[in-house]
Design a protein around this motif. Structure first.
Motif, PDB file in Angstrom:
ATOM      1  N   ALA A   1       0.814  -1.229   0.000  1.00 22.08           N
ATOM      2  CA  ALA A   1       0.000   0.000   0.000  1.00 22.08           C
ATOM      3  C   ALA A   1       0.842   1.272   0.000  1.00 22.08           C
ATOM      4  CB  ALA A   1      -0.958  -0.002   1.187  1.00 22.08           C
ATOM      5  N   PRO A   2       1.717   1.460  -1.002  1.00 23.19           N
ATOM      6  CA  PRO A   2       2.478   2.717  -1.067  1.00 23.19           C
ATOM      7  C   PRO A   2       1.600   3.863  -1.562  1.00 23.19           C
ATOM      8  CG  PRO A   2       2.911   1.401  -3.000  1.00 23.19           C
ATOM      9  CD  PRO A   2       1.997   0.580  -2.134  1.00 23.19           C
ATOM     10  N   ARG A   3       2.148   5.062  -1.531  1.00 22.17           N
ATOM     11  CA  ARG A   3       1.418   6.201  -2.084  1.00 22.17           C
ATOM     12  C   ARG A   3       1.574   6.234  -3.600  1.00 22.17           C
ATOM     13  NH1 ARG A   3      -1.833   8.444  -3.662  1.00 22.17           N
ATOM     14  NH2 ARG A   3      -2.671  10.545  -3.417  1.00 22.17           N
ATOM     15  N   VAL A   4       2.770   5.876  -4.095  1.00 18.92           N
ATOM     16  CA  VAL A   4       3.058   5.892  -5.530  1.00 18.92           C
ATOM     17  C   VAL A   4       3.811   4.617  -5.881  1.00 18.92           C
ATOM     18  CG1 VAL A   4       4.192   7.116  -7.426  1.00 18.92           C
ATOM     19  CG2 VAL A   4       3.203   8.419  -5.538  1.00 18.92           C
ATOM     20  N   VAL A   5       3.455   4.008  -7.020  1.00 21.18           N
ATOM     21  CA  VAL A   5       4.170   2.840  -7.503  1.00 21.18           C
ATOM     22  C   VAL A   5       4.495   3.039  -8.975  1.00 21.18           C
ATOM     23  CG1 VAL A   5       2.016   1.619  -8.042  1.00 21.18           C
ATOM     24  CG2 VAL A   5       4.129   0.318  -7.730  1.00 21.18           C
ATOM     25  N   LEU A   6       5.701   2.609  -9.353  1.00 21.32           N
ATOM     26  CA  LEU A   6       6.115   2.680 -10.756  1.00 21.32           C
ATOM     27  C   LEU A   6       5.931   1.297 -11.366  1.00 21.32           C
ATOM     28  CD1 LEU A   6       9.309   4.450 -12.115  1.00 21.32           C
ATOM     29  CD2 LEU A   6       8.422   2.370 -13.145  1.00 21.32           C
ATOM     30  N   VAL A   7       5.096   1.216 -12.407  1.00 26.28           N
ATOM     31  CA  VAL A   7       4.843  -0.045 -13.114  1.00 26.28           C
ATOM     32  C   VAL A   7       5.122   0.190 -14.594  1.00 26.28           C
ATOM     33  CG1 VAL A   7       3.208  -1.887 -13.566  1.00 26.28           C
ATOM     34  CG2 VAL A   7       3.053  -0.609 -11.422  1.00 26.28           C
ATOM     35  N   ASP A   8       6.206  -0.358 -15.078  1.00 25.47           N
ATOM     36  CA  ASP A   8       6.665  -0.135 -16.452  1.00 25.47           C
ATOM     37  C   ASP A   8       5.826  -0.942 -17.443  1.00 25.47           C
ATOM     38  OD1 ASP A   8       8.308   1.064 -18.280  1.00 25.47           O
ATOM     39  OD2 ASP A   8      10.060  -0.182 -17.882  1.00 25.47           O
ATOM     40  N   GLU A   9       5.857  -0.524 -18.728  1.00 25.69           N
ATOM     41  CA  GLU A   9       5.278  -1.255 -19.863  1.00 25.69           C
ATOM     42  C   GLU A   9       3.788  -1.524 -19.681  1.00 25.69           C
ATOM     43  OE1 GLU A   9       7.649  -4.670 -20.696  1.00 25.69           O
ATOM     44  OE2 GLU A   9       9.314  -3.489 -21.469  1.00 25.69           O
ATOM     45  N   LEU A  10       2.994  -0.479 -19.908  1.00 25.63           N
ATOM     46  CA  LEU A  10       1.543  -0.531 -19.722  1.00 25.63           C
ATOM     47  C   LEU A  10       0.879  -1.582 -20.616  1.00 25.63           C
ATOM     48  CD1 LEU A  10      -0.925   0.981 -18.377  1.00 25.63           C
ATOM     49  CD2 LEU A  10      -0.986   2.364 -20.457  1.00 25.63           C
ATOM     50  N   ALA A  11       1.395  -1.794 -21.827  1.00 18.36           N
ATOM     51  CA  ALA A  11       0.747  -2.690 -22.797  1.00 18.36           C
ATOM     52  C   ALA A  11       1.172  -4.146 -22.658  1.00 18.36           C
ATOM     53  CB  ALA A  11       1.041  -2.216 -24.225  1.00 18.36           C
ATOM     54  N   HIS A  12       1.980  -4.452 -21.658  1.00 20.45           N
ATOM     55  CA  HIS A  12       2.527  -5.806 -21.505  1.00 20.45           C
ATOM     56  C   HIS A  12       1.424  -6.847 -21.309  1.00 20.45           C
ATOM     57  CE1 HIS A  12       5.186  -9.017 -20.143  1.00 20.45           C
ATOM     58  NE2 HIS A  12       4.424  -9.154 -19.075  1.00 20.45           N
ATOM     59  N   THR A  13       1.610  -8.021 -21.914  1.00 14.70           N
ATOM     60  CA  THR A  13       0.702  -9.150 -21.710  1.00 14.70           C
ATOM     61  C   THR A  13       1.274 -10.054 -20.627  1.00 14.70           C
ATOM     62  OG1 THR A  13      -0.003  -9.089 -24.022  1.00 14.70           O
ATOM     63  CG2 THR A  13      -0.418 -11.118 -22.802  1.00 14.70           C
ATOM     64  N   ASN A  14       0.501 -10.297 -19.585  1.00 18.05           N
ATOM     65  CA  ASN A  14       0.975 -11.100 -18.465  1.00 18.05           C
ATOM     66  C   ASN A  14       1.089 -12.573 -18.842  1.00 18.05           C
ATOM     67  OD1 ASN A  14       1.057  -8.847 -16.753  1.00 18.05           O
ATOM     68  ND2 ASN A  14      -1.082  -9.122 -16.164  1.00 18.05           N
ATOM     69  N   VAL A  15       1.958 -13.264 -18.136  1.00 22.51           N
ATOM     70  CA  VAL A  15       2.123 -14.708 -18.328  1.00 22.51           C
ATOM     71  C   VAL A  15       0.851 -15.415 -17.860  1.00 22.51           C
ATOM     72  CG1 VAL A  15       3.431 -16.734 -17.570  1.00 22.51           C
ATOM     73  CG2 VAL A  15       4.611 -14.584 -18.047  1.00 22.51           C
TER      74      VAL A  15
ATOM     75  N   THR B   1       4.565   3.545 -18.466  1.00 16.39           N
ATOM     76  CA  THR B   1       5.139   3.933 -19.761  1.00 16.39           C
ATOM     77  C   THR B   1       4.452   3.157 -20.879  1.00 16.39           C
ATOM     78  OG1 THR B   1       6.835   2.194 -19.694  1.00 16.39           O
ATOM     79  CG2 THR B   1       7.389   4.308 -18.677  1.00 16.39           C
ATOM     80  N   VAL B   2       4.457   3.744 -22.076  1.00 13.91           N
ATOM     81  CA  VAL B   2       3.920   3.066 -23.250  1.00 13.91           C
ATOM     82  C   VAL B   2       4.481   3.745 -24.490  1.00 13.91           C
ATOM     83  CG1 VAL B   2       1.855   4.506 -23.538  1.00 13.91           C
ATOM     84  CG2 VAL B   2       1.798   2.122 -24.266  1.00 13.91           C
ATOM     85  N   ASN B   3       4.660   2.954 -25.555  1.00 15.38           N
ATOM     86  CA  ASN B   3       5.077   3.498 -26.850  1.00 15.38           C
ATOM     87  C   ASN B   3       3.858   3.708 -27.732  1.00 15.38           C
ATOM     88  OD1 ASN B   3       7.873   3.735 -26.523  1.00 15.38           O
ATOM     89  ND2 ASN B   3       8.209   1.580 -27.027  1.00 15.38           N
ATOM     90  N   ILE B   4       3.968   4.631 -28.667  1.00 13.69           N
ATOM     91  CA  ILE B   4       2.838   4.982 -29.520  1.00 13.69           C
ATOM     92  C   ILE B   4       2.397   3.792 -30.369  1.00 13.69           C
ATOM     93  CG2 ILE B   4       4.208   5.807 -31.480  1.00 13.69           C
ATOM     94  CD1 ILE B   4       1.008   7.426 -30.051  1.00 13.69           C
ATOM     95  N   GLN B   5       3.318   2.872 -30.697  1.00 10.04           N
ATOM     96  CA  GLN B   5       2.948   1.742 -31.544  1.00 10.04           C
ATOM     97  C   GLN B   5       2.081   0.729 -30.815  1.00 10.04           C
ATOM     98  OE1 GLN B   5       6.137   2.421 -30.672  1.00 10.04           O
ATOM     99  NE2 GLN B   5       7.322   0.557 -30.270  1.00 10.04           N
ATOM    100  N   HIS B   6       1.969   0.842 -29.501  1.00  9.95           N
ATOM    101  CA  HIS B   6       1.153  -0.101 -28.741  1.00  9.95           C
ATOM    102  C   HIS B   6      -0.291   0.359 -28.585  1.00  9.95           C
ATOM    103  CE1 HIS B   6       4.609  -2.516 -27.887  1.00  9.95           C
ATOM    104  NE2 HIS B   6       5.231  -1.550 -27.245  1.00  9.95           N
ATOM    105  N   LEU B   7      -0.629   1.570 -29.027  1.00  6.31           N
ATOM    106  CA  LEU B   7      -2.011   2.025 -28.950  1.00  6.31           C
ATOM    107  C   LEU B   7      -2.838   1.289 -29.997  1.00  6.31           C
ATOM    108  CD1 LEU B   7      -1.573   5.870 -28.425  1.00  6.31           C
ATOM    109  CD2 LEU B   7      -2.026   4.117 -26.728  1.00  6.31           C
TER     110      LEU B   7
END
Length: 842
Positions: free
Chosen positions: A83-97, A122-128
């Motif tokens: 339960a932090p105040r802020v969390v960094l989670v990279d690669e928004l478009a990633h598909t989970n295992v 984060t996300v790259n424009i090609q993933h939209l």
């Protein structure tokens, strides 16, 4: 609990520094005392990115076992427990295992936001999702992982991490993006200057649209109506005349020079009198606007200049293009016209008055005006008050020379003129005033209201009667003309709106948007009564009894909360907000309310039909499967049975050599039968979506030989050209071998004996391409996709050799591993199958 805020760092391509920028923001917040943790950061082996993590707390990743291999993923439960105040989670478009709580990482982030945790991602424009096909056309590289645009648009902040193509290529040459063995291939393929420039433009334009939405929402919330010149927008006003083509092209040139948006608007009068445009011209002009990259709009308004300016200010337009007046100079003496009036009231909006070939040739409207406007009534009363005394003064010196009949005709003519201009009420006043003036000045005894003879009294009363009758007839004619014109305007509005709706992919949403825009509303909501509505008069105000089916603008939760409520049957209601509609507009909206119910029904039927398509496809698959089992499996089964029956015969009918041959036949037939059954089962699993891949790093030079061994002696002549330094691919070894067996076996069946197939491979832009090349008869271009249809053999020339599943299954297996399988023509004749698989790292 308040929902957390999402901040996304958007990049045009890998390597621009999105993760680095997100880590910088995490450090900045941590330095202010904010509780910040790193939930997931993918460094891709980049030293500077790894060093940037520094002393930030890292939540350990979760290890997932899948098909015998171990994978590490973002641990959603651990972050929620921390339960932090802020969390960094990279690669928004990633598909989970497979085995994770959600399929996509953005779904994990949504849970964090609901828990009140702020997220940096984060996300790259090609993933939209909306740009996925565009990026594929530009770069030639399909993107397997996408994220819905709406997820990114909902973010509280989107920050563009920008870098010029030249700077990114320099960063790559320095080894700050990819390992040295990938630099040359990447620079010559995906990371070409042209590709990066196009991707950068896509990112800038997409972000500009989001910023524009935020600005529009802010102006709407703060009730700001004046124009903010943050972005150029050109609005061209159409009148429905032929000159509209000239105006549109002129406005398009203005927009092109400034990079502005182009919008065309037509004002249909509320009473129909302003809607003088030709439907044929407007239909053509709408197509012209859209072909030039603009949009067409229609609004309703009695005051054309005000309606134009309201629309222009509503879309935050900076320039307004109008045609010069068609009216002659004499007509302009009595009314300034739309162009002059709009210019005088435009404020900060620049108005362009464009000349055209119809200037000064008069209005398109023929005949006298029909309806009596307020200004015309005022003009009629003014003419009565000023004109009749002036007429009396002119005729007074000759009253002894003119007969009463002449005087009556002159005053009757003046009264008729007033009736035509001002309608019935000014004409009634004029008839009474004319009666008094005639009696006082032109009937003896003069200067009194006394009438000496019955003849004079009869003449005067007849004068009043004729004036009143003419005024009544003019009033009736005006009303009928107004009603006809209003009906024409309503029909035109309905036709225009219907045309806009039919041109869209989502008719219900398009219909609501057009109604909102046309009638100047803030929101239009289609509501449906719940399954268990309340009882009583408060039912239409209770939001618990209603649910929103479709909406444009801020949704209205119940019909009773709207300014205008249009019931549609017993279960639907169209709720309008922004203003209370007059009866004339309500009639039109009622027609579209009925159409909205029809559109809703059509969308639901389409959804049901779409849901039934897999069922129909499965049924078709079962039918084809039965046909395949009854025909194509019969040959190997019969061969195996005959061989086994011969072996069971105890009589001395076969020599040892013949018995050995029977054993080989039975073995080959059963192997063939096993392969066919395995293909059928795998295709069934693919169709059901239950055949999963277990990607692991694998090198193609190690994967191809087992496939050739599986094929056996026919593969002895296959040529292999795979470089030793080719990067590993991410693939399931078993599935990859199945693909290779199928496509190489297919190439062997169609290759001439003296030209065996060739297997080669190359890598670029994070992908590895394996090509199986044959020099056989080839496949016509229009039939190349047909060979991937299950149970389809091209031309059905070799019935009994297989069920036609090899290539269909191979493509399905490739796609399950994130790859593709596509056919190409072999130069000089033949077919090349191109298997594309992702490298193990980015």
């Amino acid at each position: 609990m308040a929902r957390g805020q999402l901040r996304i760092y958007l990049g045009a391509a890998p390597g621009v520094g999105k993760t680095y920028a997100a880590l910088e923001e995490a450090h900045r917040r941590a330095s202010r005392g904010t509780d910040v943790v790193v939930g997931f950061v993918e460094t891709h082996g980049r030293e500077h990115t790894g060093a940037m993590i520094g002393d930030l707390e890292i939540v350990p990743r979760r290890t997932i076992e899948y098909r015998g291999a171990s994978f590490t993923e973002f641990d959603l439960d651990a972050v929620l427990a921390r339960a932090p105040r802020v969390v960094l989670v990279d690669e928004l478009a990633h598909t989970n295992v497979p085995g994770s709580r959600f399929e996509k990482r953005w779904q994990d982030i949504d849970v964090l936001l609901d828990a009140g945790i702020d997220v940096l991602s984060t996300v790259n424009i090609q993933h939209l999702e909306s740009l996925n096909d565009v990026v594929t056309k530009i770069t030639g590289v399909p993107q397997q992982e996408t994220v819905p645009d709406e997820v990114v648009r909902r973010a509280d902040q989107v920050e563009l991490v920008d870098m010029t193509p030249e700077a990114l290529r320099r960063r790559m040459t320095h080894g700050n993006v990819y390992p040295p063995d990938k630099i040359d291939a990447s620079l010559s393929n995906y990371f070409r200057v042209g590709n990066l420039t196009a991707l950068r433009e896509l990112a800038l334009l997409w972000l500009a649209d989001k910023v524009d939405e935020q600005l529009a929402a802010y102006r709407r919330d703060k009730d700001i109506s004046e124009t903010w010149e943050a972005r150029e927008r050109v609005v061209v006003a159409l009148s429905g005349g032929e000159e509209g083509d000239t105006l549109i092209r002129r406005a398009a040139r203005i927009a092109a020079r400034s990079g502005a948006d182009l919008q065309a608007v037509y004002v249909a009068g509320g009473d129909g009198l302003n809607g003088t445009g030709s439907t044929r011209h407007l239909a053509r002009q709408r197509l012209l606007v859209e072909s030039l990259g603009g949009t067409y709009h229609q609004v309703v308004g009695d005051d054309i200049p005000q309606a134009l300016l309201d629309f222009a200010r509503g879309v935050n337009a900076t320039q307004l293009v109008l045609g010069a007046s068609r009216r002659g100079r004499a007509a302009q003496l009595f009314s300034r016209g739309v162009g002059v009036t709009t210019t005088a009231q435009s404020g900060s909006i620049d108005v362009h008055l464009v000349t055209h070939e119809k200037v000064g040739r008069g209005s398109r409207r023929t005949g006298l005006p029909g309806a009596i406007s307020r200004m015309r009534m005022i003009a009629g009363f003014a003419l009565t008050v000023l004109g009749l005394p002036a007429l009396t003064a002119i005729m007074h010196p000759w009253r002894d020379d003119l007969s009463l009949t002449t005087d009556l005709l002159v005053y009757l003519s003046a009264t008729l003129l007033i009736a035509l201009i001002g309608g019935i009420w000014p004409a009634l006043v004029a008839s009474l005033a004319g009666f008094a003036l005639l009696d006082f000045y032109f009937v003896q005894p003069y200067n009194t209201l006394t009438i000496a003879t019955r003849e004079h009294l009869f003449n005067l009363l007849l004068f009043v009667l004729m004036a009143v009758l003419v005024a009544v007839i003019v009033g009736i004619s005006a009303r009928k003309t107004a009603q006809a014109a209003q009906a024409r305007a309503e029909a035109h509005t309905l036709a225009a709106l219907a045309g806009s709706v039919l041109r869209g992919d989502h008719p219900l949403q398009a219909l609501l948007e057009q109604v909102r825009e046309t009638f100047g509303l803030t929101s239009v909501t289609l509501l449906e009564l719940g399954p268990e509505p309340g009882v009583g008069p408060g039912e239409r105000r209770d939001p618990n009894d209603w649910r929103v089916v479709a909406c444009v603008g801020e949704p209205c939760t119940s019909p009773g909360a709207a300014e205008t409520d249009i019931p549609v049957g017993d279960e639907l209601s169209l709720a309008l907000r922004g203003r209370t509609l007059p009866a004339s507009d309500r009639r039109i909206v009622e027609a579209f309310a009925v159409q909205s119910a029809v559109a809703l029904r059509q969308e639901r039927l389409s959804a049901q039909a779409a849901a039934m398509r897999p069922v129909a496809a499965a049924d078709k698959m079962r039918t084809a499967l039965l046909a395949a089992v009854s025909h194509d499996l019969r040959t190997p089964l019969a061969s195996a049975k005959a061989a086994v029956a011969g072996l069971r015969n105890t009589a001395e009918m076969f020599s040892p050599e013949e018995r050995a041959e029977l054993v080989v036949t039975a073995d080959e037939s059963l192997d063939r039968l096993g392969r066919l059954v395995a293909n059928l089962l795998d295709m069934s699993r693919l169709q059901a979506g239950v055949l999963g891949a277990r990607p692991v790093p694998i090198w193609l030079e190690e994967a191809v030989p087992p496939a050739l061994d599986e094929i056996g002696e026919p593969a002895a002549g296959v040529t292999i050209r795979i470089a030793d330094d080719l990067p590993a691919v991410s693939a399931d070894p078993g599935l990859l071998e199945r693909i290779l067996v199928n496509i190489i076996g297919n190439a062997l069946r169609h290759s001439p004996p003296d030209r065996p197939p060739l297997v080669s491979a190359s890598a670029h832009a994070g992908l590895v391409e394996l090509r199986v090349i044959d020099h056989g008869p080839g496949v016509p271009e229009d039939a190349q996709e047909l060979i991937f249809t299950p149970f389809q053999r091209l031309g059905d020339q070799q019935a009994g050799t297989g069920v036609g599943l090899g290539l269909a299954l191979s493509r399905g297996l490739a796609e399950s591993m994130g790859g593709t399988l596509l056919p190409e023509d072999t130069p000089g004749g033949g077919l090349t199958m191109v298997l594309t698989l992702p490298e193990t790292g980015e």
